[in-house]
Scaffold this active site. Structure first.
Site, PDB file in Angstrom:
ATOM      1  N   ARG A 255       0.842  -1.190   0.000  1.00  0.00           N
ATOM      2  CA  ARG A 255       0.000   0.000   0.000  1.00  0.00           C
ATOM      3  C   ARG A 255       0.878   1.241   0.000  1.00  0.00           C
ATOM      4  O   ARG A 255       1.899   1.303   0.687  1.00  0.00           O
ATOM      5  CB  ARG A 255      -0.931   0.022   1.227  1.00  0.00           C
ATOM      6  CG  ARG A 255      -2.131  -0.909   1.113  1.00  0.00           C
ATOM      7  CD  ARG A 255      -3.073  -0.481   0.004  1.00  0.00           C
ATOM      8  NE  ARG A 255      -4.289  -1.288  -0.097  1.00  0.00           N
ATOM      9  CZ  ARG A 255      -4.414  -2.354  -0.865  1.00  0.00           C
ATOM     10  NH1 ARG A 255      -3.376  -2.778  -1.570  1.00  0.00           N
ATOM     11  NH2 ARG A 255      -5.566  -3.004  -0.933  1.00  0.00           N
ATOM     12  N   GLU A 284      -2.631   7.545  -7.482  1.00  0.00           N
ATOM     13  CA  GLU A 284      -2.823   6.635  -8.612  1.00  0.00           C
ATOM     14  C   GLU A 284      -3.980   7.100  -9.486  1.00  0.00           C
ATOM     15  O   GLU A 284      -5.097   7.230  -8.986  1.00  0.00           O
ATOM     16  CB  GLU A 284      -3.080   5.214  -8.090  1.00  0.00           C
ATOM     17  CG  GLU A 284      -1.906   4.666  -7.310  1.00  0.00           C
ATOM     18  CD  GLU A 284      -2.135   3.272  -6.731  1.00  0.00           C
ATOM     19  OE1 GLU A 284      -3.220   2.690  -6.976  1.00  0.00           O
ATOM     20  OE2 GLU A 284      -1.253   2.760  -6.040  1.00  0.00           O
ATOM     21  N   HIS A 303      -0.106  -0.802 -10.049  1.00  0.00           N
ATOM     22  CA  HIS A 303      -0.924  -1.446  -9.019  1.00  0.00           C
ATOM     23  C   HIS A 303      -1.612  -2.701  -9.576  1.00  0.00           C
ATOM     24  O   HIS A 303      -2.836  -2.847  -9.483  1.00  0.00           O
ATOM     25  CB  HIS A 303      -1.967  -0.480  -8.457  1.00  0.00           C
ATOM     26  CG  HIS A 303      -2.404  -0.846  -7.063  1.00  0.00           C
ATOM     27  ND1 HIS A 303      -2.807   0.078  -6.135  1.00  0.00           N
ATOM     28  CD2 HIS A 303      -2.509  -2.054  -6.434  1.00  0.00           C
ATOM     29  CE1 HIS A 303      -3.135  -0.524  -5.011  1.00  0.00           C
ATOM     30  NE2 HIS A 303      -2.965  -1.829  -5.168  1.00  0.00           N
TER      31      HIS A 303
END
Length: 344
Positions: A255, A284, A303
């Protein structure tokens, strides 16, 4: 009981339906789908990492006692508007897109699918470690742009061997344990920092370290596999990076909030860190003018460490098993709020 299959582009309706019907052949279902992962998920009202319209979800849940989902937003508004709902099953390692408190207050059970993408994330992490240490992506970009840099063979320019490095793994859960044991197979030493780990079994060259300072001082490569808590936000920062050996590497496939990315940029620019690789970022998607984009020897992926066909199917199978248990009047195995059952 009617089940809403709230699917998306990763955990598809077909994948969900096949998993559910293997457990409950005569299951009654209705469907709704989002376009995730395009666009990416975001916060919806008070829940994290979700995609989908609350009102559309409320309408789809009419007449359903069970919701089988991946990224739809189960907010206070949604849960309060669906009194027939009894179980929400989320195909993720953690049900971050569900308001657990609201579900509990309304007597709705929430289950999830821990470990669903552990193998995919572990494999991706190992790839990122190798890519960062040997600068594979950067050399690829140079070759395709017409550069052939033989000067990288100069001693001061070459990267480290992973098998000769000490790899430090933060978190010994489903992902971290796999990464630690894979890295141990390279022959080097592996350190693990996880004060809460119940399982401490692993390869003979894996050593558990009790303090973060000792862990950082001994790790040439640090890879993060912890969930974010109030205590570990920005656990990788200027102070902790300074405790790592010169020329070390940081990997984050967990994370973004675990890392102070400005501190990483500073450490790479100063030469204290050799490289870094990130699947999780401070924002993101990352803006094109972000400082990280201009920092050398940083490898990125968008991701997707947990993305594999097997992860999607496994998530659906784990979730379907919990739904089947609930339909039989049994306790689902992976509950986020078991107090709902205990209260009843």
């Amino acid at each position: 009981m009617r089940v809403l299959l709230a699917s998306d582009g990763f955990v598809t309706e077909e994948v969900m339906d096949q998993a559910l019907r293997k457990e409950v052949p005569d299951a009654k279902t209705t469907s709704i789908a989002s376009t995730w992962p395009v666009p990416p998920f975001h916060d919806v009202a008070e829940v994290k990492e979700a995609l989908g319209d609350e009102d559309e979800l409320i309408a789809a849940l009419k007449g359903c006692e069970i919701a089988f989902s991946h990224t739809f937003p189960f907010t206070e508004k949604v849960i309060a508007a669906c009194p027939e709902l009894k179980l929400i099953t989320i195909c993720r390692g953690g049900p971050v897109n569900v308001n657990i408190e609201a579900a509990t207050d309304h007597g709705v059970l929430v289950s999830y699918t821990p470990g669903r993408n552990a193998t995919a994330t572990a494999e991706h992490t190992v790839g990122m470690i190798l890519a960062a240490a040997r600068q594979i992506a950067q050399r690829h970009d140079e070759v395709v742009s017409g550069q052939w840099r033989s000067d990288y063979y100069i001693f001061d320019n070459v990267g480290p061997e992973v098998g000769s490095s000490t790899v430090g793994v933060v978190g010994y859960g489903a992902v971290g344990a796999k990464v630690a044991n894979i890295m141990a197979s390279f022959g080097g030493k592996v350190l693990v920092y996880d004060p809460w780990a119940k399982n401490r079994e692993g390869a003979s060259n894996i050593e558990f370290v009790e303090t973060l300072d000792e862990f950082l001082a001994g790790s040439d490569i640090v890879t993060l596999h912890a969930r974010v808590t109030a205590e570990n936000q920005h656990m990788i920062n200027a102070e902790t990076i300074a405790k790592m050996p010169a020329g070390s590497i940081i990997i984050n496939c967990a994370r973004g909030a675990l890392v102070d990315y400005d501190a990483v940029c500073d450490a790479i620019d100063s030469g204290h860190l050799f490289a870094a690789a990130f699947d999780c970022l401070p924002q993101e998607p990352l803006p094109a003018d972000h400082r990280l984009m201009k920092t050398p020897r940083v490898t990125f992926t968008p991701h997707l460490a947990g993305a594999s066909k097997e992860a999607s199917r496994l998530a659906a199978r784990i979730g379907a098993a919990d739904i089947a248990a609930f339909m039989r009047g049994e306790r689902p195995r992976h509950l986020a709020n078991p107090e709902v059952l205990d209260r009843k």
